[in-house]
Design an enzyme around this catalytic site. Structure first.
Site, mmCIF file in Angstrom:
data_model
loop_
_atom_site.group_PDB
_atom_site.id
_atom_site.type_symbol
_atom_site.label_atom_id
_atom_site.label_comp_id
_atom_site.label_asym_id
_atom_site.label_seq_id
_atom_site.Cartn_x
_atom_site.Cartn_y
_atom_site.Cartn_z
ATOM 1 C CE LYS A 147 43.677 37.496 -5.742
ATOM 2 N NZ LYS A 147 44.078 38.359 -4.599
ATOM 3 C CB CYS B 109 40.562 35.360 -7.110
ATOM 4 S SG CYS B 109 41.614 35.036 -5.568
#
Length: 341
Positions: free
Chosen positions: A16, A13
């Site tokens: 992102k 993540c």
């Protein structure tokens, strides 16, 4: 196994887009004609879309994929799948089907791809879902994830922004996996820290979500790329504020040491910059600030629950072996949206 993945520049993540960049783009998109059956959709910052098909059934749709943050392909597949499945659990739903999303270099050993997909399959099976197919493209680097469909009762959806003043905030997993994996990428993380991070990232939020259903949950989200503070900001939604006790936040202890050594992620700094007007720290060490901004891959659930039920809920989560803690309280809206002490 002997095969390993060559690291991407930003895995999990941490890869992102930042919340600020994303908001500027999404705010300009046309919204389309309203559909009364679209219970949660593009006009929300929620974790997934929810569409009502009958009075008793709504489908939950979500997808997530990213580059690797560990060099074991089987482990990466499990982490990526657990992360993608998590959005269904954050909505209070149950997983039904999943489709693979694959980007893979044609000149890379296909055994690596097989191990990634085997890891994903294992987690979908653990979730009680069916892996029903997928789509792949040739790319210059590895990326993997899932498109997931789940079901939920239309009257039992967990929104992410309906917390009420007085609600206690419960977090079900430790923070720090982004910082630990960054340290691991440069061979500075201990085996124990990496073990804890891997165990956290591969733990489904399935059981935590099931336990929450027995209590009055006013808001719920999973903590991922925007970090704990970013997801708290979405949860407050300009309606409420919250007080967070940093000493009660569950963390991988070595993440504090790595933060002090400045093994930080660019995504964590984007989170800090995006949230600087919404967060006030009082006596919180720099390393702890960084952990609170740290992007989490396959992070835990963050729930706002009725105050008189919080201790009982926490006890039940702990009985399941989850590293859950009550970390703060939702308050009436104040000048400071998130106050951390």
């Amino acid at each position: 196994m002997s095969e390993t993945i060559q690291f991407c520049k930003g895995g999990g993540c941490t890869a992102k887009l930042g919340a600020g960049v994303l908001s500027r783009v999404l705010d300009r998109l046309p919204k389309g004609k309203p559909d009364e059956n679209l219970l949660i959709g593009y006009d929300s910052k929620d974790d997934a879309a929810v569409y009502r098909v009958t009075d008793d059934i709504a489908i939950v749709q979500t997808l997530d994929f990213f580059p690797p943050m560990v060099d074991d392909p089987f482990l990466f597949g499990k982490i990526a799948a657990a992360n993608a499945l998590s959005d269904v659990y954050a909505m209070g739903g149950e997983v039904r089907t999943a489709l693979n999303i694959v980007c893979f270099p044609e000149d890379m050993d296909l055994n690596i791809l097989g191990e990634i997909m085997r890891g994903g399959f294992e987690k979908v099976q653990e979730a009680g879902g069916v892996l029903a197919g997928g789509h792949s493209i040739a790319d210059d680097s590895v990326k993997y994830g899932l498109s997931v469909t789940g079901v939920v009762h239309p009257q039992k959806i967990y929104p992410n922004n309906q917390g009420k003043p007085g609600d206690r905030l419960i977090l079900t997993k430790k923070l720090g996996v982004g910082i630990v994996c960054t340290a691991g990428r440069i061979q500075e993380a201990s085996e124990e820290a990496m073990r804890q991070a891997a165990a956290s990232m591969t733990t489904l939020n399935k059981r935590a979500s099931e336990i929450l259903r027995g209590y009055e949950v006013h808001a719920c989200t999973d903590v991922t790329g925007f970090g704990l503070l970013g997801h708290l900001h979405e949860m407050m939604d300009g309606r409420c504020s919250c007080d967070i006790d940093a000493s009660q936040v569950p963390i991988i202890t070595e993440a504090l040491h790595y933060a002090d050594e400045f093994f930080l992620t660019a995504a964590g700094q984007k989170n800090r910059n995006h949230l600087k007007e919404h967060v006030t720290f009082a006596g919180v060490p720099f390393a702890m600030e960084e952990v609170l901004f740290d992007p989490q891959t396959s992070g835990g659930l963050l729930a706002a629950v009725r105050p008189d039920q919080a201790e009982e809920l926490l006890a039940q989560l702990k009985e399941e072996g989850l590293a859950a803690q009550i970390i703060g309280t939702v308050t009436q809206k104040k000048d400071t949206e998130i106050y951390v002490s």
